[in-house]
Design a protein around this motif. Structure first.
Motif, PDB file in Angstrom:
ATOM      1  N   MET A  79       0.822  -1.216   0.000  1.00  0.00           N
ATOM      2  CA  MET A  79       0.000   0.000   0.000  1.00  0.00           C
ATOM      3  C   MET A  79       0.855   1.265   0.000  1.00  0.00           C
ATOM      4  N   PHE A  80       2.002   1.232   0.644  1.00  0.00           N
ATOM      5  CA  PHE A  80       2.928   2.365   0.556  1.00  0.00           C
ATOM      6  C   PHE A  80       3.374   2.549  -0.891  1.00  0.00           C
ATOM      7  N   SER A  81       3.622   1.453  -1.562  1.00  0.00           N
ATOM      8  CA  SER A  81       4.114   1.500  -2.928  1.00  0.00           C
ATOM      9  C   SER A  81       3.021   1.845  -3.943  1.00  0.00           C
ATOM     10  N   GLU A 112       5.298  10.394  11.010  1.00  0.00           N
ATOM     11  CA  GLU A 112       6.314  10.496   9.963  1.00  0.00           C
ATOM     12  C   GLU A 112       7.448   9.487  10.169  1.00  0.00           C
ATOM     13  N   TRP A 113       7.834   9.227  11.418  1.00  0.00           N
ATOM     14  CA  TRP A 113       8.908   8.268  11.665  1.00  0.00           C
ATOM     15  C   TRP A 113       8.496   6.861  11.207  1.00  0.00           C
ATOM     16  N   ALA A 114       7.193   6.519  11.359  1.00  0.00           N
ATOM     17  CA  ALA A 114       6.713   5.204  10.923  1.00  0.00           C
ATOM     18  C   ALA A 114       6.710   5.128   9.396  1.00  0.00           C
ATOM     19  N   ARG A 115       6.329   6.223   8.737  1.00  0.00           N
ATOM     20  CA  ARG A 115       6.385   6.282   7.279  1.00  0.00           C
ATOM     21  C   ARG A 115       7.828   6.134   6.795  1.00  0.00           C
ATOM     22  N   ALA A 116       8.756   6.766   7.505  1.00  0.00           N
ATOM     23  CA  ALA A 116      10.162   6.706   7.127  1.00  0.00           C
ATOM     24  C   ALA A 116      10.700   5.279   7.210  1.00  0.00           C
ATOM     25  N   VAL A 117      10.260   4.522   8.208  1.00  0.00           N
ATOM     26  CA  VAL A 117      10.683   3.116   8.337  1.00  0.00           C
ATOM     27  C   VAL A 117      10.247   2.334   7.107  1.00  0.00           C
ATOM     28  N   CYS A 118       8.985   2.477   6.726  1.00  0.00           N
ATOM     29  CA  CYS A 118       8.468   1.741   5.565  1.00  0.00           C
ATOM     30  C   CYS A 118       9.107   2.229   4.269  1.00  0.00           C
ATOM     31  N   ASP A 119       9.266   3.526   4.133  1.00  0.00           N
ATOM     32  CA  ASP A 119       9.926   4.076   2.940  1.00  0.00           C
ATOM     33  C   ASP A 119      11.348   3.546   2.803  1.00  0.00           C
ATOM     34  N   SER A 120      12.033   3.401   3.923  1.00  0.00           N
ATOM     35  CA  SER A 120      13.402   2.897   3.908  1.00  0.00           C
ATOM     36  C   SER A 120      13.446   1.460   3.386  1.00  0.00           C
TER      37      SER A 120
END
Length: 110
Positions: free
Chosen positions: A22-24, A76-84
């Motif tokens: 879903m992030f992708s 935002e920190w949780a989004r950054a984990v998934c983006d990474s």
């Protein structure tokens, strides 16, 4: 959401794949997620309910379809984990994305 809550929610491979997909890809319906992961509707729905209860996902009903997306208030920190993970391991989701692209009768969003 705390880091412990996030990592507990994502500790299961199915839930992690659902979230990363879903992030992708953005908003997806249950049938798209079933096709991408090649899993049954009950299994996908159970994991989606857990992710929604964790605060990672939100759902929206449009006619006969229920669409899931990353919750807009996810820190935002949780989004950054998934983006990474998506950035550093793109091949991890390649099979799922190919399954999704090959889906016959894919619903068309409004």
């Amino acid at each position: 959401m705390t880091p412990v809550q996030l990592f507990k929610c994502l500790a299961d491979e199915t839930r992690l794949r659902l979230v990363l997909l879903m992030f992708s890809e953005g908003e997806l319906c249950v049938c798209e997620l079933m096709a991408a992961l090649e899993e049954s509707q009950p299994k996908i729905s159970r994991h989606l309910a857990q992710l929604r209860n964790c605060g990672l996902l939100q759902d929206t009903r449009r006619g006969q379809w229920v669409y899931y997306a990353i919750h807009p208030s996810l820190p935002e920190w949780a989004r950054a984990v998934c983006d990474s993970v998506l950035t550093d391991e793109p091949e991890w989701l390649a099979v799922l994305q190919n399954n999704l692209k090959a889906m016959v009768d894919r619903p068309i969003c409004c």
